[in-house]
Write an enzyme that holds these catalytic residues in place. Structure first.
Site, PDB file in Angstrom:
ATOM      1  N   TYR A 198       0.861  -1.199   0.000  1.00 38.05           N
ATOM      2  CA  TYR A 198       0.000   0.000   0.000  1.00 38.05           C
ATOM      3  C   TYR A 198       0.895   1.247   0.000  1.00 38.05           C
ATOM      4  CZ  TYR A 198      -3.375  -3.428   1.901  1.00 38.05           C
ATOM      5  OH  TYR A 198      -4.168  -4.521   2.123  1.00 38.05           O
TER       6      TYR A 198
ATOM      7  N   TRP B  73      -3.753   6.288   2.456  1.00 37.64           N
ATOM      8  CA  TRP B  73      -5.129   5.767   2.576  1.00 37.64           C
ATOM      9  C   TRP B  73      -5.889   6.583   3.622  1.00 37.64           C
ATOM     10  CZ3 TRP B  73      -2.425   2.605  -0.443  1.00 37.64           C
ATOM     11  CH2 TRP B  73      -3.086   1.674  -1.239  1.00 37.64           C
ATOM     12  N   ASN B  74      -7.181   6.738   3.412  1.00 40.61           N
ATOM     13  CA  ASN B  74      -8.014   7.622   4.221  1.00 40.61           C
ATOM     14  C   ASN B  74      -8.089   7.199   5.702  1.00 40.61           C
ATOM     15  OD1 ASN B  74     -10.342   8.760   5.431  1.00 40.61           O
ATOM     16  ND2 ASN B  74     -11.336   9.111   3.490  1.00 40.61           N
ATOM     17  N   TRP B  75      -8.731   6.061   5.991  1.00 41.95           N
ATOM     18  CA  TRP B  75      -8.900   5.744   7.427  1.00 41.95           C
ATOM     19  C   TRP B  75      -7.599   5.264   8.047  1.00 41.95           C
ATOM     20  CZ3 TRP B  75     -12.197   1.116   9.575  1.00 41.95           C
ATOM     21  CH2 TRP B  75     -11.970  -0.058   8.873  1.00 41.95           C
TER      22      TRP B  75
ATOM     23  N   ASP C  23     -12.952  -5.207   2.733  1.00 42.74           N
ATOM     24  CA  ASP C  23     -13.088  -5.563   1.319  1.00 42.74           C
ATOM     25  C   ASP C  23     -13.834  -6.861   0.996  1.00 42.74           C
ATOM     26  OD1 ASP C  23     -11.210  -3.564   1.728  1.00 42.74           O
ATOM     27  OD2 ASP C  23      -9.778  -4.332   0.290  1.00 42.74           O
TER      28      ASP C  23
ATOM     29  N   TYR D 166      -7.825 -12.261   5.103  1.00 46.72           N
ATOM     30  CA  TYR D 166      -8.215 -10.848   5.063  1.00 46.72           C
ATOM     31  C   TYR D 166      -9.427 -10.561   5.959  1.00 46.72           C
ATOM     32  CZ  TYR D 166      -7.257  -6.456   2.479  1.00 46.72           C
ATOM     33  OH  TYR D 166      -6.888  -5.183   2.109  1.00 46.72           O
ATOM     34  N   TRP D 167     -10.580 -10.187   5.412  1.00 41.56           N
ATOM     35  CA  TRP D 167     -11.713  -9.807   6.276  1.00 41.56           C
ATOM     36  C   TRP D 167     -12.680 -10.963   6.542  1.00 41.56           C
ATOM     37  CZ3 TRP D 167     -11.897  -5.452   9.067  1.00 41.56           C
ATOM     38  CH2 TRP D 167     -10.981  -4.443   8.724  1.00 41.56           C
TER      39      TRP D 167
ATOM     40  N   GLU E 117      -0.511  -6.220   9.676  1.00 34.93           N
ATOM     41  CA  GLU E 117      -1.765  -5.635   9.179  1.00 34.93           C
ATOM     42  C   GLU E 117      -2.968  -6.265   9.888  1.00 34.93           C
ATOM     43  OE1 GLU E 117      -2.197  -6.292   4.981  1.00 34.93           O
ATOM     44  OE2 GLU E 117      -3.995  -5.040   4.803  1.00 34.93           O
TER      45      GLU E 117
HETATM   46  C1  DGY Z   1      -6.585  -3.073  -1.308  1.00 32.21           C
HETATM   47  O1  DGY Z   1      -6.102  -2.714  -2.369  1.00 32.21           O
HETATM   48  O2  DGY Z   1      -6.459  -4.216  -0.860  1.00 32.21           O
HETATM   49  C2  DGY Z   1      -7.235  -2.112  -0.441  1.00 32.21           C
HETATM   50  O3  DGY Z   1      -7.884  -2.687   0.620  1.00 32.21           O
HETATM   51  C3  DGY Z   1      -8.150  -1.197  -1.193  1.00 32.21           C
HETATM   52  O4  DGY Z   1      -8.352  -0.112  -0.360  1.00 32.21           O
END
Ligand code: DGY
Length: 467
Positions: free
Chosen positions: A31, A35-37, A165, A389-390, A433
């Site tokens: 990344y 990024w915003n948040w 995501d 991930y999520w 992360e």
């Molecule tokens: C990504 O690219 O995985 C991010 O979560 C998008 O914001």
């Protein structure tokens, strides 16, 4: 050197390493932009190192704000080729290159926390006043563009906007989106094991939506009527609601200093914000009468929007599961998945006494299922995966938001349990992360800014959390 001291130094080092000159990347390569948040949360970490640098983080993010008020989910301050999709795919033709969606609007809550925690109130008041017009415009953008029919519930157009995501909460709605119509090359799996990232099925649809926004010329009305993915995301709605309350409190503190017998007056000389000269970019905190009355009008509108959400949030209460749930705005189907998003209403204070008790019970039982706190997806879900991930891993920043919510509702034991397990996680595994919720092993990017920042702010310092 104590263990805590060592952990604090390591966390600070993460932020310093990820500093790109006024803004912080979440982590290198995976990344490589702002990024915003992520950035908002990271600013809280900078508060422990260098307060002016913390304010600068937010000011850099605001540089990406669109004329309509939207603060994008990524600001591409420089060219880096280790990330897909980059600015050319998003196709935003503005001087500062950005994406065309936003992210969970935790920003105003963070700025309010920074203001309250600042050691130099004069500097903090000045920086907060300068940010206020942008923050208000941002919140009004959410309400006006994403809830033009005044339902009290803003709508989200992309799972990336949720910050969660590939959460199973979006599965059914995302499956109704067509796949991208061109061959693209993902880059995330160059850096991270594919087992820890979203699958191709999801990426195909993520990219389709990016193309869709561009082809619709980012037109608010077109997107509201025709975007093939429209979600009442309970996470975004809860975070927005809390942030609006915090923004109102911040605005009242800096625009309307308390009467002269109150110590609050020291925040700002009473005549400093009402000045008939035009605001200058060097000194926007010397507000003109016109700007002050514009801000007061915005404040009133925000209060009305806040009340509207409060009035209508009951529409997202899902009776069979006794939880607030996200709802597909096209089909009206509830998501039927228990994810950490369904606990964020605690932060917003949504629900009556009984509904809050249901949320507390859910929190208690969920916490007992895994050793390191709340897994992002409930372990009993058919879609649960411990390290993808999520879909199951633990995200410390979300658990911090939920712990704050639990504390606000008086659920002290649950808040403490979340905090203790998060502390154990970073002590044993560092600043990743996210974390495999069964083994605790770090996943995704390592040396990750928001995990280090939340640790500095919440886990490693003795300061009481500001509510
Ligand atoms: C990504 O690219 O995985 C991010 O979560 C998008 O914001």
């Amino acid at each position: 050197m104590t263990d805590t001291h060592h952990l604090i130094e390591k966390a600070k080092q993460v932020l310093i390493t990820n500093d790109r000159g006024g803004y912080t990347v979440p982590t290198d390569k995976l990344y490589p932009f702002q990024w915003n948040w992520d950035s908002a949360i990271t600013a809280l970490g900078w508060m422990q190192i260098d307060e002016p640098r913390a304010w600068q983080e937010i000011e850099m993010l605001i540089k990406g704000q669109w004329p309509n008020g939207m603060i994008p989910h990524i600001v591409f301050h420089e060219e880096v080729d280790t990330y897909f999709p980059g600015p050319s795919v998003w196709g935003v033709d503005l001087p500062v290159k950005t994406t065309s969606i936003s992210q969970p609007p935790v920003l105003a809550s963070i700025v309010n926390m920074m203001y309250e925690a600042s050691t130099d109130k004069a500097i903090a008041t000045d920086r907060a006043l300068k940010l206020l017009p942008a923050l208000m415009k941002y919140h009004l953008w959410w309400y006006r563009d994403r809830d033009p029919e005044n339902t009290g519930l803003v709508v989200s157009y992309h799972p990336w906007e949720s910050g969660m995501d590939n959460s199973p909460a979006w599965d059914k709605s995302l499956a109704a989106v067509p796949p991208a119509t061109w061959q693209y090359q993902r880059k995330d799996t160059d850096h991270i094991d594919a087992e820890e990232r979203p699958k191709a099925f999801e990426y195909d649809r993520f990219v389709y939506l990016v193309d869709f926004f561009r082809q619709a010329d980012f037109d608010a009305d077109t997107l509201y009527r025709t975007c093939p993915y429209r979600m009442y995301d309970i996470g975004i709605i809860s975070i927005l609601h809390k942030a609006t309350a915090d923004l109102i409190a911040l605005a009242e503190a800096v625009l309307m200093p308390a009467p002269s017998n109150s110590p609050n007056l020291s925040r700002l000389p009473a005549d400093e914000h009402i000045n008939t000269s035009a605001p200058t970019s060097e000194h926007p905190s010397v507000l003109s009468l016109a700007l002050t009355s514009e801000l007061m009008a915005s404040l009133n509108e925000l209060k009305q929007r806040y009340a509207l959400t409060q009035q209508n949030i009951g529409k997202l209460w899902h009776v069979p599961s006794n939880t607030f749930q996200s709802q597909d705005a096209i089909t009206q189907a509830f998501s039927h998945e228990l994810t950490t998003g369904t606990l964020l209403p605690l932060l917003a204070g949504f629900g009556d006494k009984t509904q809050k008790q249901h949320m507390q019970h859910l929190l208690q039982t969920w916490l007992q299922l895994k050793p390191y706190g709340l897994s992002s997806t409930h372990p009993k879900s058919n879609e649960f995966e411990a390290k993808r991930y999520w879909r199951g891993p633990i995200w410390v920043h979300v658990n911090w938001l939920i712990a704050m919510g639990a504390e606000l509702q008086g659920f002290e034991d649950e808040a403490k349990a979340i905090k203790n397990s998060a502390k154990a996680l970073i002590e044993q595994n560092g600043y990743f992360e996210y974390f495999d919720c069964e083994s605790g092993v770090g996943c995704g990017g390592d040396t990750f800014s928001w995990t280090a920042a939340v640790s500095l702010h919440w886990l490693l310092t003795q300061k009481a959390e500001k509510k």
